[in-house]
Design a protein around this motif. Structure first.
Motif, short mmCIF file in Angstrom:
data_model
loop_
_atom_site.label_atom_id
_atom_site.label_comp_id
_atom_site.label_asym_id
_atom_site.label_seq_id
_atom_site.Cartn_x
_atom_site.Cartn_y
_atom_site.Cartn_z
N VAL A 283 0.82 -1.22 0.00
CA VAL A 283 0.00 0.00 0.00
C VAL A 283 0.85 1.26 0.00
N LEU A 284 1.92 1.29 0.78
CA LEU A 284 2.64 2.53 1.02
C LEU A 284 3.80 2.77 0.06
N THR A 285 4.27 1.76 -0.64
CA THR A 285 5.39 1.96 -1.55
C THR A 285 4.91 2.37 -2.93
N GLN B 299 2.93 -4.96 -10.48
CA GLN B 299 3.26 -6.37 -10.32
C GLN B 299 3.90 -6.63 -8.95
N VAL B 300 4.81 -5.75 -8.53
CA VAL B 300 5.48 -5.93 -7.24
C VAL B 300 4.49 -5.76 -6.10
N ARG B 301 3.62 -4.77 -6.21
CA ARG B 301 2.62 -4.54 -5.16
C ARG B 301 1.63 -5.70 -5.09
N SER B 302 1.28 -6.25 -6.23
CA SER B 302 0.38 -7.41 -6.24
C SER B 302 1.06 -8.62 -5.59
N ALA B 303 2.36 -8.78 -5.82
CA ALA B 303 3.09 -9.88 -5.19
C ALA B 303 3.12 -9.71 -3.67
#
Length: 212
Positions: free
Chosen positions: A121-123, A128-132
């Protein structure tokens, strides 16, 4: 007189050969519109739905929903009893072991998912990285979700899991609840410190840029 006639003939030839008349332009645009499909009054092509494609998509969505529902029914009838047996084998009827295992499972599998969720959420990383990170948060939350399913689940498997924990895993549910609270508090402290540290770094870079 001859020069006047020749000038009129030249103008007529230019009109017929060199430029398109308004009637011809309207006819050509009408032909183009009729060739491309039905048009509205402004000349834009009207959208016609492909009902066959829509029906296929609806059937595919209905199939996915049905498959997910069947998987849920299977897991709801299997997982609570299985998880209770796993905990019962580890605790083996010991009150102290049940409290210890519950505290550890509740703390670890609350702390780690919250940290992964904060990363999602915060980055400002790619989708794709956030979904991982989000998927990892769900995976690491499964043990606590299974315990919560035993406690709150209305199914026969959940009630069977409660009976197994009453006999073979005493104090596990209480320890798991306290562990979840401890893990959540520690995770919030870590996330808050990380956010403050990041803001401090941004502020220092802004001050250095102003001084430079």
């Amino acid at each position: 007189m001859g020069e006047k006639l020749s000038g009129e003939q030249g103008a007529a030839g230019t009109t017929s050969g060199g430029g398109a008349t308004p009637g011809a332009g309207a006819a050509s645009s009408g032909a183009t519109a009729s060739a491309g499909g039905p048009t509205s009054g402004s000349g834009r092509a009207l959208w016609t739905p492909d009902w066959r494609d829509i029906v296929k998509r609806l059937l595919a969505v209905a199939g996915v929903i049905l498959a997910v529902w069947l998987i849920y029914l299977f897991l709801d009838a299997f997982l609570p009893r299985w998880w209770a047996q796993v905990i019962g084998n580890a605790v083996d009827g010991s009150f102290a072991a049940g409290a210890w295992w519950g505290l550890m499972v509740g703390a670890v599998f609350t702390l780690v998912p919250v940290l992964f969720l904060a990363q999602a959420v915060l980055t400002r990383k790619s989708l794709q990285v956030r979904s991982a990170f989000l998927a990892l948060a769900v995976v690491f939350a499964i043990p606590n979700l299974l315990t919560l399913g035993i406690v709150l689940g209305p199914s026969a498997a959940a009630h069977a899991g409660e009976r197994i924990l009453d006999v073979d895993g005493p104090a596990f549910r209480g320890g798991s609840a306290w562990g979840a609270v401890v893990g959540g508090v520690v995770a919030l402290v870590i996330v808050t410190m990380g956010v403050l540290y990041r803001r401090r770094g941004v502020r220092l870079r802004e001050l250095r840029a102003q001084q430079g």
